[in-house]
Design a protein around this motif. Sequence first.
Motif, PDB file in Angstrom:
ATOM      1  N   ALA A   1      18.505   7.455  -5.747  1.00  0.00           N
ATOM      2  CA  ALA A   1      17.842   6.519  -4.837  1.00  0.00           C
ATOM      3  C   ALA A   1      18.752   5.377  -4.384  1.00  0.00           C
ATOM      4  CB  ALA A   1      16.583   5.943  -5.491  1.00  0.00           C
ATOM      5  N   LEU A   2      19.768   5.079  -5.151  1.00  0.00           N
ATOM      6  CA  LEU A   2      20.644   3.938  -4.832  1.00  0.00           C
ATOM      7  C   LEU A   2      21.877   4.337  -4.026  1.00  0.00           C
ATOM      8  CD1 LEU A   2      20.630   2.135  -8.299  1.00  0.00           C
ATOM      9  CD2 LEU A   2      19.025   1.866  -6.410  1.00  0.00           C
ATOM     10  N   TRP A   3      22.076   5.605  -3.790  1.00  0.00           N
ATOM     11  CA  TRP A   3      23.309   6.081  -3.170  1.00  0.00           C
ATOM     12  C   TRP A   3      23.581   5.473  -1.804  1.00  0.00           C
ATOM     13  CZ3 TRP A   3      23.259  12.034  -4.389  1.00  0.00           C
ATOM     14  CH2 TRP A   3      23.408  12.204  -5.756  1.00  0.00           C
ATOM     15  N   GLY A   4      22.595   5.254  -0.988  1.00  0.00           N
ATOM     16  CA  GLY A   4      22.819   4.733   0.357  1.00  0.00           C
ATOM     17  C   GLY A   4      22.656   3.236   0.474  1.00  0.00           C
ATOM     18  N   GLU A   5      22.403   2.554  -0.631  1.00  0.00           N
ATOM     19  CA  GLU A   5      22.140   1.118  -0.588  1.00  0.00           C
ATOM     20  C   GLU A   5      23.413   0.294  -0.519  1.00  0.00           C
ATOM     21  OE1 GLU A   5      19.652  -1.163  -3.315  1.00  0.00           O
ATOM     22  OE2 GLU A   5      18.219   0.487  -3.170  1.00  0.00           O
ATOM     23  N   GLY A   6      23.345  -0.795   0.218  1.00  0.00           N
ATOM     24  CA  GLY A   6      24.448  -1.746   0.269  1.00  0.00           C
ATOM     25  C   GLY A   6      24.105  -2.984  -0.535  1.00  0.00           C
ATOM     26  N   PHE A   7      25.057  -3.874  -0.669  1.00  0.00           N
ATOM     27  CA  PHE A   7      24.822  -5.100  -1.424  1.00  0.00           C
ATOM     28  C   PHE A   7      23.952  -6.094  -0.671  1.00  0.00           C
ATOM     29  CE2 PHE A   7      28.833  -3.841  -3.606  1.00  0.00           C
ATOM     30  CZ  PHE A   7      28.285  -3.731  -4.877  1.00  0.00           C
ATOM     31  N   SER A   8      23.969  -6.063   0.642  1.00  0.00           N
ATOM     32  CA  SER A   8      23.218  -7.065   1.406  1.00  0.00           C
ATOM     33  C   SER A   8      21.711  -6.841   1.353  1.00  0.00           C
ATOM     34  CB  SER A   8      23.694  -7.087   2.860  1.00  0.00           C
ATOM     35  OG  SER A   8      23.484  -5.821   3.454  1.00  0.00           O
ATOM     36  N   ASP A   9      21.271  -5.616   1.140  1.00  0.00           N
ATOM     37  CA  ASP A   9      19.836  -5.344   1.071  1.00  0.00           C
ATOM     38  C   ASP A   9      19.495  -4.663  -0.253  1.00  0.00           C
ATOM     39  OD1 ASP A   9      21.187  -3.043   1.669  1.00  0.00           O
ATOM     40  OD2 ASP A   9      19.710  -2.284   3.098  1.00  0.00           O
TER      41      ASP A   9
ATOM     42  N   SER B   1      17.901  -3.434  -3.524  1.00  0.00           N
ATOM     43  CA  SER B   1      16.548  -3.204  -4.028  1.00  0.00           C
ATOM     44  C   SER B   1      16.436  -3.769  -5.448  1.00  0.00           C
ATOM     45  CB  SER B   1      16.245  -1.710  -4.055  1.00  0.00           C
ATOM     46  OG  SER B   1      17.048  -1.076  -5.038  1.00  0.00           O
ATOM     47  N   PRO B   2      15.214  -3.936  -5.951  1.00  0.00           N
ATOM     48  CA  PRO B   2      15.066  -4.377  -7.342  1.00  0.00           C
ATOM     49  C   PRO B   2      15.759  -3.427  -8.336  1.00  0.00           C
ATOM     50  CG  PRO B   2      12.992  -4.641  -6.192  1.00  0.00           C
ATOM     51  CD  PRO B   2      13.918  -3.910  -5.254  1.00  0.00           C
ATOM     52  N   ALA B   3      15.740  -2.126  -8.063  1.00  0.00           N
ATOM     53  CA  ALA B   3      16.397  -1.166  -8.961  1.00  0.00           C
ATOM     54  C   ALA B   3      17.912  -1.370  -8.952  1.00  0.00           C
ATOM     55  CB  ALA B   3      16.054   0.260  -8.548  1.00  0.00           C
ATOM     56  N   ASN B   4      18.489  -1.613  -7.784  1.00  0.00           N
ATOM     57  CA  ASN B   4      19.927  -1.835  -7.685  1.00  0.00           C
ATOM     58  C   ASN B   4      20.308  -3.154  -8.360  1.00  0.00           C
ATOM     59  OD1 ASN B   4      22.583  -1.427  -6.983  1.00  0.00           O
ATOM     60  ND2 ASN B   4      22.229  -1.385  -4.787  1.00  0.00           N
ATOM     61  N   SER B   5      19.513  -4.168  -8.145  1.00  0.00           N
ATOM     62  CA  SER B   5      19.747  -5.464  -8.779  1.00  0.00           C
ATOM     63  C   SER B   5      19.688  -5.338 -10.298  1.00  0.00           C
ATOM     64  CB  SER B   5      18.708  -6.464  -8.276  1.00  0.00           C
ATOM     65  OG  SER B   5      18.892  -7.709  -8.873  1.00  0.00           O
ATOM     66  N   ALA B   6      18.709  -4.583 -10.795  1.00  0.00           N
ATOM     67  CA  ALA B   6      18.573  -4.379 -12.238  1.00  0.00           C
ATOM     68  C   ALA B   6      19.776  -3.631 -12.807  1.00  0.00           C
ATOM     69  CB  ALA B   6      17.276  -3.619 -12.526  1.00  0.00           C
ATOM     70  N   LEU B   7      20.300  -2.674 -12.046  1.00  0.00           N
ATOM     71  CA  LEU B   7      21.481  -1.937 -12.487  1.00  0.00           C
ATOM     72  C   LEU B   7      22.678  -2.876 -12.640  1.00  0.00           C
ATOM     73  CD1 LEU B   7      22.859   0.822 -13.068  1.00  0.00           C
ATOM     74  CD2 LEU B   7      23.401   0.894 -10.625  1.00  0.00           C
ATOM     75  N   TRP B   8      22.888  -3.737 -11.631  1.00  0.00           N
ATOM     76  CA  TRP B   8      24.023  -4.661 -11.668  1.00  0.00           C
ATOM     77  C   TRP B   8      23.842  -5.764 -12.699  1.00  0.00           C
ATOM     78  CZ3 TRP B   8      28.691  -3.816  -9.945  1.00  0.00           C
ATOM     79  CH2 TRP B   8      28.865  -2.811  -9.002  1.00  0.00           C
ATOM     80  N   LEU B   9      22.621  -6.057 -13.067  1.00  0.00           N
ATOM     81  CA  LEU B   9      22.364  -7.058 -14.108  1.00  0.00           C
ATOM     82  C   LEU B   9      22.617  -6.486 -15.503  1.00  0.00           C
ATOM     83  CD1 LEU B   9      21.198  -9.838 -14.990  1.00  0.00           C
ATOM     84  CD2 LEU B   9      18.965  -8.731 -15.010  1.00  0.00           C
ATOM     85  N   SER B  10      22.470  -5.183 -15.648  1.00  0.00           N
ATOM     86  CA  SER B  10      22.538  -4.591 -16.984  1.00  0.00           C
ATOM     87  C   SER B  10      23.766  -3.698 -17.169  1.00  0.00           C
ATOM     88  CB  SER B  10      21.253  -3.810 -17.266  1.00  0.00           C
ATOM     89  OG  SER B  10      21.059  -2.781 -16.297  1.00  0.00           O
ATOM     90  N   LEU B  11      23.681  -2.448 -16.799  1.00  0.00           N
ATOM     91  CA  LEU B  11      24.750  -1.486 -17.084  1.00  0.00           C
ATOM     92  C   LEU B  11      26.020  -1.719 -16.283  1.00  0.00           C
ATOM     93  CD1 LEU B  11      22.734   1.835 -17.428  1.00  0.00           C
ATOM     94  CD2 LEU B  11      23.491   0.262 -19.214  1.00  0.00           C
TER      95      LEU B  11
END
Length: 138
Positions: free
Chosen positions: A37-45, A47-57
């Motif tokens: 689900a995160l493959w096409g996401e950028g840093f500017s937008d 998602s909560p899942a992407n933010s959680a990934l960068w906060l943890s793992l």
Amino acid sequence: MIKCAGWLFVLFGAAHTLLALTMEGAARHAGEWFSGALWGEGFSDMSPANSALWLSLESFGPPLVLLGLVVLWLDGRGITPPPFIAWTLGILSLVDAVILITTPWPLLLLANILLLVGGRRAARRVNPESHADAMRVP
């Protein structure tokens, strides 16, 4: 001192990662992380899942655990860790203090100071003559 610094790095990195996964609830997004689900996401937008990934793992927590274990491994073999580790992490800790004053940056700064002082003491024990020569006034 070096051993204490290494354990502080391990403790800080592990606590950051585990607390992000549990208390901050980052782990509840694991399904999205592994589904693509995160493959096409950028840093500017983000998602909560992407933010959680960068906060943890994907945070600096896991590499800090690894770095602490390397410091402990070096110390256990009588090898003094290079001072650039403490200087670099110390600068990063101070930047963190300016940006996020409420983080436990003093713990990391303490670990870096212990690593620097321990490294200097170890260098003096290994080669006391060169230290004495360096301190001598010509």
